[in-house]
Design an enzyme around this catalytic site. Structure first.
Site, PDB file in Angstrom:
ATOM      1  N   ARG A 107       2.609  -7.041   8.944  1.00 56.44           N
ATOM      2  CA  ARG A 107       1.937  -5.972   9.695  1.00 56.44           C
ATOM      3  C   ARG A 107       2.487  -5.860  11.113  1.00 56.44           C
ATOM      4  NH1 ARG A 107      -4.039  -7.415   7.183  1.00 56.44           N
ATOM      5  NH2 ARG A 107      -3.972  -5.944   5.441  1.00 56.44           N
TER       6      ARG A 107
ATOM      7  N   ASN B   4      -1.848  -0.103   7.366  1.00 64.44           N
ATOM      8  CA  ASN B   4      -1.329  -1.449   7.648  1.00 64.44           C
ATOM      9  C   ASN B   4      -0.493  -2.057   6.520  1.00 64.44           C
ATOM     10  OD1 ASN B   4      -3.455  -1.999   5.985  1.00 64.44           O
ATOM     11  ND2 ASN B   4      -4.581  -3.277   7.428  1.00 64.44           N
TER      12      ASN B   4
ATOM     13  N   THR C 277      -5.765  -7.787  10.213  1.00 62.66           N
ATOM     14  CA  THR C 277      -6.029  -6.437   9.704  1.00 62.66           C
ATOM     15  C   THR C 277      -5.549  -5.361  10.670  1.00 62.66           C
ATOM     16  OG1 THR C 277      -7.977  -7.369   8.628  1.00 62.66           O
ATOM     17  CG2 THR C 277      -7.859  -4.965   8.788  1.00 62.66           C
TER      18      THR C 277
ATOM     19  N   HIS D  99      -1.668  -5.392   1.392  1.00 57.85           N
ATOM     20  CA  HIS D  99      -2.912  -6.136   1.127  1.00 57.85           C
ATOM     21  C   HIS D  99      -2.574  -7.574   0.767  1.00 57.85           C
ATOM     22  CE1 HIS D  99      -6.781  -7.327  -0.484  1.00 57.85           C
ATOM     23  NE2 HIS D  99      -6.109  -7.868  -1.488  1.00 57.85           N
TER      24      HIS D  99
ATOM     25  N   LYS E 285       0.840  -1.199   0.000  1.00 59.64           N
ATOM     26  CA  LYS E 285       0.000   0.000   0.000  1.00 59.64           C
ATOM     27  C   LYS E 285       0.880   1.255   0.000  1.00 59.64           C
ATOM     28  CE  LYS E 285      -3.840  -2.315   2.426  1.00 59.64           C
ATOM     29  NZ  LYS E 285      -4.736  -2.253   3.614  1.00 59.64           N
TER      30      LYS E 285
ATOM     31  N   ARG F  39      -1.737 -14.823   3.992  1.00 58.56           N
ATOM     32  CA  ARG F  39      -2.507 -14.145   5.041  1.00 58.56           C
ATOM     33  C   ARG F  39      -1.801 -14.309   6.398  1.00 58.56           C
ATOM     34  NH1 ARG F  39      -6.667 -10.401   4.144  1.00 58.56           N
ATOM     35  NH2 ARG F  39      -7.528 -10.973   6.161  1.00 58.56           N
TER      36      ARG F  39
ATOM     37  N   GLU G 276      -9.681 -10.499  -7.509  1.00 61.75           N
ATOM     38  CA  GLU G 276      -8.785  -9.343  -7.377  1.00 61.75           C
ATOM     39  C   GLU G 276      -7.697  -9.357  -8.446  1.00 61.75           C
ATOM     40  OE1 GLU G 276      -7.425  -9.626  -3.356  1.00 61.75           O
ATOM     41  OE2 GLU G 276      -9.386  -9.081  -2.513  1.00 61.75           O
TER      42      GLU G 276
ATOM     43  N   PHE H 265     -15.744   4.152   7.202  1.00 61.91           N
ATOM     44  CA  PHE H 265     -14.321   4.473   7.015  1.00 61.91           C
ATOM     45  C   PHE H 265     -13.895   4.435   5.554  1.00 61.91           C
ATOM     46  CE2 PHE H 265     -14.435  -0.134   8.018  1.00 61.91           C
ATOM     47  CZ  PHE H 265     -13.755  -0.661   6.913  1.00 61.91           C
TER      48      PHE H 265
ATOM     49  N   TYR I  21     -12.518  -3.101  -3.147  1.00 60.80           N
ATOM     50  CA  TYR I  21     -13.106  -3.079  -1.806  1.00 60.80           C
ATOM     51  C   TYR I  21     -14.634  -3.004  -1.881  1.00 60.80           C
ATOM     52  CZ  TYR I  21      -8.483  -2.381   0.413  1.00 60.80           C
ATOM     53  OH  TYR I  21      -7.192  -2.524   0.877  1.00 60.80           O
TER      54      TYR I  21
HETATM   55  P1  GDP Z   1      -7.659  -6.998   5.213  1.00 60.88           P
HETATM   56  O1  GDP Z   1      -8.176  -8.052   4.272  1.00 60.88           O
HETATM   57  O2  GDP Z   1      -6.915  -7.584   6.381  1.00 60.88           O
HETATM   58  O3  GDP Z   1      -6.847  -5.925   4.512  1.00 60.88           O
HETATM   59  O4  GDP Z   1      -8.932  -6.273   5.867  1.00 60.88           O
HETATM   60  P2  GDP Z   1     -10.363  -5.878   5.225  1.00 60.88           P
HETATM   61  O5  GDP Z   1     -10.533  -6.530   3.892  1.00 60.88           O
HETATM   62  O6  GDP Z   1     -11.390  -6.122   6.266  1.00 60.88           O
HETATM   63  O7  GDP Z   1     -10.244  -4.307   5.066  1.00 60.88           O
HETATM   64  C1  GDP Z   1      -9.483  -3.752   4.022  1.00 60.88           C
HETATM   65  C2  GDP Z   1      -8.672  -2.599   4.552  1.00 60.88           C
HETATM   66  O8  GDP Z   1      -9.550  -1.566   4.996  1.00 60.88           O
HETATM   67  C3  GDP Z   1      -7.821  -2.932   5.759  1.00 60.88           C
HETATM   68  O9  GDP Z   1      -6.575  -3.507   5.436  1.00 60.88           O
HETATM   69  C4  GDP Z   1      -7.668  -1.583   6.409  1.00 60.88           C
HETATM   70  O10 GDP Z   1      -6.634  -0.813   5.770  1.00 60.88           O
HETATM   71  C5  GDP Z   1      -9.007  -0.935   6.123  1.00 60.88           C
HETATM   72  N1  GDP Z   1      -9.934  -1.142   7.240  1.00 60.88           N
HETATM   73  C6  GDP Z   1     -10.627  -2.271   7.543  1.00 60.88           C
HETATM   74  N2  GDP Z   1     -11.374  -2.106   8.634  1.00 60.88           N
HETATM   75  C7  GDP Z   1     -11.181  -0.831   9.043  1.00 60.88           C
HETATM   76  C8  GDP Z   1     -11.688  -0.048  10.120  1.00 60.88           C
HETATM   77  O11 GDP Z   1     -12.501  -0.494  10.940  1.00 60.88           O
HETATM   78  N3  GDP Z   1     -11.241   1.237  10.218  1.00 60.88           N
HETATM   79  C9  GDP Z   1     -10.357   1.756   9.316  1.00 60.88           C
HETATM   80  N4  GDP Z   1      -9.955   3.027   9.450  1.00 60.88           N
HETATM   81  N5  GDP Z   1      -9.843   1.048   8.274  1.00 60.88           N
HETATM   82  C10 GDP Z   1     -10.253  -0.226   8.153  1.00 60.88           C
HETATM   83 MG    MG Z   2      -9.591  -7.973   2.776  1.00 56.78          MG
END
Ligand code: GDP
Ligand code: MG
Length: 162
Positions: A113, A123, A102, A126, A20, A96, A137, A68, A60
């Site tokens: 991370r 973080n 996350t 991805h 990222k 993963r 994706e 958010f 996303y």
């Molecule tokens: P990942 O698959 O571990 O990247 O997590 P997700 O697919 O749930 O979310 C995608 C990305 O959105 C995450 O890596 C974070 O950068 C962001 N994100 C997810 N949940 C939150 C949240 O509750 N608050 C904020 N600010 N960002 C979030």
């Molecule tokens: Mg994800």
């Protein structure tokens, strides 16, 4: 196991890993690539790009309604992203685990991370969360001709057929 377009000969599968904008700005690209190389995975696609709002809303799609999301979009378009496709047996699940949860507060040291980040909204990386998600994706981020099928000479040292 079920075959999808992200699975390839020999039972291997593919996943999307993206450094990222914070990871690129902080010059972590090399160290992140190194972790996937040393684990034994095969790089089959790599590019640097400025992600568009449209690409990210598809990437996303399950998060666009979240409160958010505007902040996530701003973050993900704040600079270049380095997108990669890595191939290998169980690469989706293994990557993963290598990336960590996350929320970096929950991420163990030794994960990307856990070693490079402190906050969910910064973080660093991805990783696709399922084989089906990876397939979706990869098709969003890469054209077919950008993915290379090539033989890694150490394959027989990395895998054992039995
Ligand atoms: P990942 O698959 O571990 O990247 O997590 P997700 O697919 O749930 O979310 C995608 C990305 O959105 C995450 O890596 C974070 O950068 C962001 N994100 C997810 N949940 C939150 C949240 O509750 N608050 C904020 N600010 N960002 C979030
Ligand atoms: Mg994800």
């Amino acid at each position: 196991p079920r075959r999808t377009q992200s699975s390839v000969a020999g039972g291997a599968e593919r996943t999307l890993i993206a450094v990222k904008p914070d990871g690129v700005q902080r010059r972590h690209v090399g160290q992140i690539i190194q972790r996937f190389e040393q684990r034994g995975f095969k790089l089959v696609g790599l590019k640097m790009l400025q992600a568009s709002d449209g690409l990210l809303s598809q990437h996303y799609c399950q998060l666009v309604q979240k409160p958010f999301y505007p902040n996530l979009l701003h973050y993900m378009t704040s600079g270049p992203v380095v997108a990669m496709v890595w191939e290998g047996q169980n690469v989706v699940q293994s990557s993963r685990r290598m990336v960590g949860p996350t929320n970096p507060v929950e991420a163990q040291p030794g994960t990307v991370r856990g070693d490079f980040s402190l906050h969910t909204s910064r973080n660093v990386v991805h990783a696709s969360d399922s084989v089906e998600g990876a397939q979706r994706e990869i098709q969003l981020w890469f054209e077919g001709k950008e993915l290379l099928n090539w033989d890694c000479f150490d394959h027989s040292l990395t895998y054992k057929e039995d």
